[in-house]
Design an enzyme around this catalytic site. Structure first.
Site, PDB file in Angstrom:
ATOM      1  CG  HIS A 115      -9.970  -1.548 -23.219  1.00 36.00           C
ATOM      2  ND1 HIS A 115      -8.957  -1.000 -22.448  1.00 36.00           N
ATOM      3  CD2 HIS A 115      -9.405  -1.784 -24.440  1.00 36.00           C
ATOM      4  CE1 HIS A 115      -7.854  -0.903 -23.163  1.00 36.00           C
ATOM      5  NE2 HIS A 115      -8.088  -1.375 -24.378  1.00 36.00           N
ATOM      6  CG  HIS A 179      -2.031  -2.766 -31.634  1.00 40.00           C
ATOM      7  ND1 HIS A 179      -1.788  -4.115 -31.508  1.00 40.00           N
ATOM      8  CD2 HIS A 179      -2.656  -2.401 -30.476  1.00 40.00           C
ATOM      9  CE1 HIS A 179      -2.255  -4.545 -30.353  1.00 40.00           C
ATOM     10  NE2 HIS A 179      -2.775  -3.526 -29.693  1.00 40.00           N
TER      11      HIS A 179
END
Length: 313
Positions: A115, A179
Site C-alpha cells: 500500500h 508516526h
C-alpha cells in the site's frame, strides 16, 4: 523534460473502518486537490519513491534502495493486486544512470510492492495502472538505516536521469510524517513473525486479516489516548515541512537517524521518500510548493501531509 511533484502520506486506515468521518472528509478533500493538480499536469511517466512494510522486502537481503524493472502489488488493505505498468527498459536505464552517479542501488525484475506504493497511485489517478510507473523502494523500516544524505543523493541522481527524457514526468513520494504504528522489528518480533520478516513468507488471508485487525485496534486506542505508541509530533512535522517548502534539503543532512526516531517515531524515517522526491525535483531548479496540507491525524496514526510542487518559472 517537464517535471512536477506530488508528495503525500499514506495510511492503511484510509481504506478501513474506524477513522472519524469528518477527518476522512477533510483528508480526502486535500487528496482530491492534489489529484486535480496531477490531472491537469497529465504526466507521461510516474516515478514513485516509496517504502515497504515487510511485504516485498525482507531481512534476508534488505537493500537501502531498489529500482523495480517489474513490479506487482500484493493487495494489502484493499489496494490493487497484480502487475503495475513498469517500462522495463526505462527503469533499467534509470538504474544504470543512478549507479553511474555513484549511488549504490539494487534492481529487481520481480518487485512486490504494498500500500505504500499503490495507495498514492490509486488516490491520485483512480487506478494503480493508469500511467507507466517506475517504482523506487527506499528502506525506511528495517535497521540499520543509512544517513539521510544518501536519500538526497539518490533523488539527485534520479532527477538528473529524468532531465534527459523528452517526457512529462511526475515524481511521487509516499509516507510519513511522524508516526510509530505497530510494526515488528527484528529484535522485538516473536519467533514466528521474525521468521517471516527475515525470510519473507507470504501472509495467508487469515494472517493478513489478523494484521488488519491489529492496525484497526491500535488506531482506535491511539485516537482515544489509551496507547503506548509514541505520540505524533506536529511541531517536528512542521519543522520538516518548512525545510522542504524552502528548498533547504541539505539542512536535513544533519538529522541523525536517532533524532528522527526520537522526534518522529519509528516510521518517521519515511521522510526519506520526501527527501529523495524533492531532491529529484530540485534538479530542475528552484521549486515552489502549491498544494499544502497537514493534519495531526491520530485516527490514522500519522502526521498526514500533502505537497505538490513545480519549478519556479
Amino acid at each position: 523534460m517537464a517535471l512536477a511533484l506530488c508528495r503525500m502520506s499514506h495510511s492503511p486506515l484510509l481504506n478501513l473502518p474506524g477513522p472519524r468521518l469528518d477527518l476522512l472528509d477533510e483528508v480526502h478533500a486535500a487528496i482530491a486537490e492534489a489529484a486535480e493538480f496531477v490531472r491537469a499536469y497529465d504526466p507521461d511517466l510516474v516515478v514513485i519513491f516509496s517504502p515497504d512494510h515487510y511485504n516485498g522486502f525482507f531481512y534476508r537481503a534488505m537493500h537501502p534502495f531498489c529500482i523495480g524493472m517489474y513490479a506487482s502489488a500484493v493487495g494489502d488493505y484493499g489496494t490493487h493486486i497484480g502487475a503495475l505498468d513498469v517500462p522495463t527498459d526505462l527503469a533499467a536505464d534509470c538504474a544504470k544512470a543512478v549507479l553511474g552517479a555513484d549511488v549504490d542501488v539494487a534492481v529487481s525484475a520481480s518487485m512486490d510492492v504494498d500500500h505504500g506504493t499503490v495507495q498514492p497511485l490509486e488516490k491520485l489517478f483512480g487506478t494503480a495502472t493508469a500511467r507507466p510507473v517506475i517504482p523506487i523502494f527506499i528502506n525506511a523500516i528495517a535497521a540499520p538505516l543509512g544517513p539521510l544524505r544518501r536519500c538526497r543523493a539518490l533523488g539527485t541522481a534520479v532527477g538528473t536521469f529524468l532531465s534527459t527524457l523528452d517526457l512529462r514526468v511526475l515524481v511521487i513520494g509516499s509516507g510519513g510524517l511522524s508516526h510509530s504504528p505497530p510494526v515488528p522489528t527484528l529484535h522485538s518480533a516473536d519467533p514466528q513473525v521474525r521468521e517471516r520478516i527475515v525470510h519473507g513468507q507470504p501472509l495467508t488471508p487469515a494472517q493478513r486479516q489478523a494484521r488488519q485487525t491489529v492496525v484497526m485496534e491500535a488506531a482506535k486506542s491511539f485516537a482515544a489516548g489509551n496507547s503506548d505508541l509514541q505520540p505524533l509530533n506536529p511541531a517536528w512535522d512542521q519543522r520538516f515541512l518548512e525545510i522542504i517548502d524552502n528548498g533547504h534539503l541539505s539542512d536535513l543532512d544533519r538529522w541523525s537517524n536517532s533524532f528522527v526516531t526520537h522526534e518522529g517515531g519509528s516510521l518517521a524515517h519515511e521522510i526519506r521518500t520526501w527527501i529523495s522526491a524533492f531532491a529529484a525535483m530540485a534538479v530542475a531548479g528552484p521549486y515552489q510548493t502549491k498544494v499544502r496540507y497537514y493534519k495531526q491525524a491520530a485516527d490514522l496514526i500519522a502526521g498526514f501531509a500533502i505537497r505538490t510542487a513545480v519549478p519556479i518559472p
